[in-house]
Design a protein around this motif. Sequence first.
Motif, PDB file in Angstrom:
ATOM      1  N   CYS A 182       0.785  -1.214   0.000  1.00  0.00           N
ATOM      2  CA  CYS A 182       0.000   0.000   0.000  1.00  0.00           C
ATOM      3  C   CYS A 182       0.819   1.267   0.000  1.00  0.00           C
ATOM      4  O   CYS A 182       0.278   2.340  -0.121  1.00  0.00           O
ATOM      5  CB  CYS A 182      -0.949   0.022   1.207  1.00  0.00           C
ATOM      6  SG  CYS A 182      -2.324  -1.124   1.019  1.00  0.00           S
ATOM      7  N   SER A 183       2.126   1.231   0.186  1.00  0.00           N
ATOM      8  CA  SER A 183       2.888   2.463   0.217  1.00  0.00           C
ATOM      9  C   SER A 183       4.303   2.189  -0.213  1.00  0.00           C
ATOM     10  O   SER A 183       4.691   1.069  -0.512  1.00  0.00           O
ATOM     11  CB  SER A 183       2.850   3.074   1.628  1.00  0.00           C
ATOM     12  OG  SER A 183       3.604   2.271   2.506  1.00  0.00           O
ATOM     13  N   THR A 184       5.104   3.244  -0.216  1.00  0.00           N
ATOM     14  CA  THR A 184       6.514   3.106  -0.567  1.00  0.00           C
ATOM     15  C   THR A 184       7.363   3.374   0.655  1.00  0.00           C
ATOM     16  O   THR A 184       8.413   3.970   0.574  1.00  0.00           O
ATOM     17  CB  THR A 184       6.863   4.105  -1.675  1.00  0.00           C
ATOM     18  OG1 THR A 184       6.569   5.444  -1.220  1.00  0.00           O
ATOM     19  CG2 THR A 184       6.072   3.805  -2.929  1.00  0.00           C
TER      20      THR A 184
ATOM     21  N   ALA B 151      -7.137   0.497  -4.361  1.00  0.00           N
ATOM     22  CA  ALA B 151      -5.692   0.677  -4.216  1.00  0.00           C
ATOM     23  C   ALA B 151      -5.036  -0.534  -4.875  1.00  0.00           C
ATOM     24  O   ALA B 151      -4.763  -0.522  -6.064  1.00  0.00           O
ATOM     25  CB  ALA B 151      -5.294   0.825  -2.749  1.00  0.00           C
ATOM     26  N   GLU B 152      -4.832  -1.625  -4.113  1.00  0.00           N
ATOM     27  CA  GLU B 152      -4.267  -2.853  -4.695  1.00  0.00           C
ATOM     28  C   GLU B 152      -5.011  -4.082  -4.175  1.00  0.00           C
ATOM     29  O   GLU B 152      -5.587  -4.051  -3.093  1.00  0.00           O
ATOM     30  CB  GLU B 152      -2.778  -3.019  -4.329  1.00  0.00           C
ATOM     31  CG  GLU B 152      -1.869  -2.004  -4.988  1.00  0.00           C
ATOM     32  CD  GLU B 152      -1.794  -0.705  -4.218  1.00  0.00           C
ATOM     33  OE1 GLU B 152      -1.723  -0.734  -2.976  1.00  0.00           O
ATOM     34  OE2 GLU B 152      -1.827   0.360  -4.850  1.00  0.00           O
TER      35      GLU B 152
ATOM     36  N   ARG C  89      -1.956   7.914  -4.694  1.00  0.00           N
ATOM     37  CA  ARG C  89      -1.872   7.311  -6.012  1.00  0.00           C
ATOM     38  C   ARG C  89      -2.123   8.415  -7.030  1.00  0.00           C
ATOM     39  O   ARG C  89      -2.765   9.423  -6.727  1.00  0.00           O
ATOM     40  CB  ARG C  89      -2.910   6.189  -6.185  1.00  0.00           C
ATOM     41  CG  ARG C  89      -2.728   5.000  -5.231  1.00  0.00           C
ATOM     42  CD  ARG C  89      -1.470   4.235  -5.554  1.00  0.00           C
ATOM     43  NE  ARG C  89      -1.285   3.107  -4.645  1.00  0.00           N
ATOM     44  CZ  ARG C  89      -0.590   3.152  -3.514  1.00  0.00           C
ATOM     45  NH1 ARG C  89      -0.026   4.302  -3.119  1.00  0.00           N
ATOM     46  NH2 ARG C  89      -0.449   2.092  -2.748  1.00  0.00           N
TER      47      ARG C  89
ATOM     48  N   SER D 199       2.656   6.121  -4.459  1.00  0.00           N
ATOM     49  CA  SER D 199       3.220   5.422  -5.614  1.00  0.00           C
ATOM     50  C   SER D 199       4.221   6.333  -6.310  1.00  0.00           C
ATOM     51  O   SER D 199       4.148   7.566  -6.198  1.00  0.00           O
ATOM     52  CB  SER D 199       2.104   5.040  -6.577  1.00  0.00           C
ATOM     53  OG  SER D 199       1.528   6.212  -7.157  1.00  0.00           O
TER      54      SER D 199
ATOM     55  N   ASP E  37       5.133  -2.931 -12.123  1.00  0.00           N
ATOM     56  CA  ASP E  37       5.123  -2.416 -10.754  1.00  0.00           C
ATOM     57  C   ASP E  37       5.285  -3.576  -9.774  1.00  0.00           C
ATOM     58  O   ASP E  37       4.495  -4.521  -9.768  1.00  0.00           O
ATOM     59  CB  ASP E  37       3.816  -1.672 -10.466  1.00  0.00           C
ATOM     60  CG  ASP E  37       3.828  -0.981  -9.119  1.00  0.00           C
ATOM     61  OD1 ASP E  37       4.113   0.221  -9.082  1.00  0.00           O
ATOM     62  OD2 ASP E  37       3.552  -1.656  -8.108  1.00  0.00           O
TER      63      ASP E  37
ATOM     64  N   LYS F  95       4.790  -3.833  -6.683  1.00  0.00           N
ATOM     65  CA  LYS F  95       3.842  -3.917  -5.579  1.00  0.00           C
ATOM     66  C   LYS F  95       2.407  -4.131  -6.051  1.00  0.00           C
ATOM     67  O   LYS F  95       1.467  -4.037  -5.271  1.00  0.00           O
ATOM     68  CB  LYS F  95       3.937  -2.651  -4.706  1.00  0.00           C
ATOM     69  CG  LYS F  95       5.269  -2.512  -3.982  1.00  0.00           C
ATOM     70  CD  LYS F  95       5.279  -1.280  -3.082  1.00  0.00           C
ATOM     71  CE  LYS F  95       6.643  -1.117  -2.389  1.00  0.00           C
ATOM     72  NZ  LYS F  95       6.899  -2.210  -1.431  1.00  0.00           N
TER      73      LYS F  95
ATOM     74  N   ARG G 227       0.533  -2.351  -8.045  1.00  0.00           N
ATOM     75  CA  ARG G 227      -0.327  -1.178  -8.100  1.00  0.00           C
ATOM     76  C   ARG G 227      -1.081  -1.110  -9.420  1.00  0.00           C
ATOM     77  O   ARG G 227      -0.678  -1.688 -10.424  1.00  0.00           O
ATOM     78  CB  ARG G 227       0.485   0.108  -7.900  1.00  0.00           C
ATOM     79  CG  ARG G 227       1.197   0.201  -6.555  1.00  0.00           C
ATOM     80  CD  ARG G 227       1.857   1.570  -6.420  1.00  0.00           C
ATOM     81  NE  ARG G 227       2.695   1.643  -5.224  1.00  0.00           N
ATOM     82  CZ  ARG G 227       3.996   1.388  -5.207  1.00  0.00           C
ATOM     83  NH1 ARG G 227       4.614   1.038  -6.330  1.00  0.00           N
ATOM     84  NH2 ARG G 227       4.687   1.485  -4.085  1.00  0.00           N
TER      85      ARG G 227
ATOM     86  N   ASP H  58      -3.448   1.638 -12.147  1.00  0.00           N
ATOM     87  CA  ASP H  58      -3.757   3.006 -12.523  1.00  0.00           C
ATOM     88  C   ASP H  58      -5.227   3.057 -12.905  1.00  0.00           C
ATOM     89  O   ASP H  58      -5.807   2.048 -13.322  1.00  0.00           O
ATOM     90  CB  ASP H  58      -2.875   3.482 -13.677  1.00  0.00           C
ATOM     91  CG  ASP H  58      -2.947   4.983 -13.877  1.00  0.00           C
ATOM     92  OD1 ASP H  58      -3.404   5.686 -12.951  1.00  0.00           O
ATOM     93  OD2 ASP H  58      -2.551   5.458 -14.949  1.00  0.00           O
TER      94      ASP H  58
END
Length: 371
Positions: free
Chosen positions: A16-18, A109-110, A138, A158, A303, A305, A307, A309
């Motif tokens: 969910c994040s970086t 989100a994912e 995002r 992202s 990507d 993770k 993710r 778009d």
Amino acid sequence: MRRWFSISLLLIVTACSTTGTPTATVPAQPSPTATLAASPTLAPTATTQPSPTSVPTATPISSDPRTGRPAMARGTLTQRPYITMIDNFPAAYPQTGLDQAAVVFEALAEYGVTRYMAVFTPELAEVAGDLGPVRSARLYFVQWAMGFRAVYTHAGGSPEGLERLAADPNDLVIDIDLVSLESRQIFDYSRRSLQREAPHNLYTSAAQIAQYVDDRASDSAEADVNDVGFLFEPEAPVAEPVSTIDYFFIYPEDPAGWRYDPATNEYARLRRGAAHVDAVSGAQLTFKSVVTMEVFEAPIIGDDKGRIDQQVIGEGRALVFANGSLQEATWRKDSESAPLRFYDQSNAEIMFPAGPIWIAAMPSLDNVSYQ
């Protein structure tokens, strides 16, 4: 399907994040309309409809006359609204502050888990206490926020979302990245709850957001927000209402829904079949209007993770539930800087009953049922 859904929920926290969490190993699942060959930045949909007509009320309605909750009426704002990204992973339940929002966006989100983007108007109604848990940005959330000229608060994001924010230094939005601030040992604008595990324990408040703007972005505090908001008119409930709304984003086993109350002319929110409540008040979330909009979404190829778009610039189908009625509609957002708006079948801009609006952006309106 249930086993796959359970695995996906367990792994979404890693994607969910970086901010340094482990990378999930389960591949992202495309929606029914996803195109695997789509590029990370999706091409906008051409607008082929005639120029829309809109007829604002003579005196904009800025709040629900029954409850006083904010209605983000066009022409009433003089200051940037506040936008906060809010976690919707089960470890974040119950969230705090969604009951004070003028508008809430609900989008993927994912791995089928959604995230909320809550829009607050502190100049129209007090926003008290904590807001959160705060999660990451995002690109498509950033693009929605740009149309609001908002102060945008998030926890990392992202690569595409962070790059777009970096390319827009306090112009369309004022960017508050709480994770970046923490990494620099700046803790004035957020707090970590000891009652929850990271990353689901980061909170901010309207007061802290205002303080950030005063401390670090005062030169950008002013913005032209006259065109921000929606159109409202006095409520007019129908005699035979659509009383139930149910939908899912990818997995039918993960539904959300609303139940209409004709006595209050409001919709009460359900999440996985149970009342969605606020952590502070303990009360079920209620909103005056509910919009479901169809957006094209696809995985970002490469990507690590998982993710996705989403294409939020252009136009698409929508369903507007308000006053107990249902209208088939079209959403339009002509550019990153343009506001998101909704139009009826005669191409007139939709006017909502005064009060907060919930907007659910999903891959297909076939996932919505109502009666």
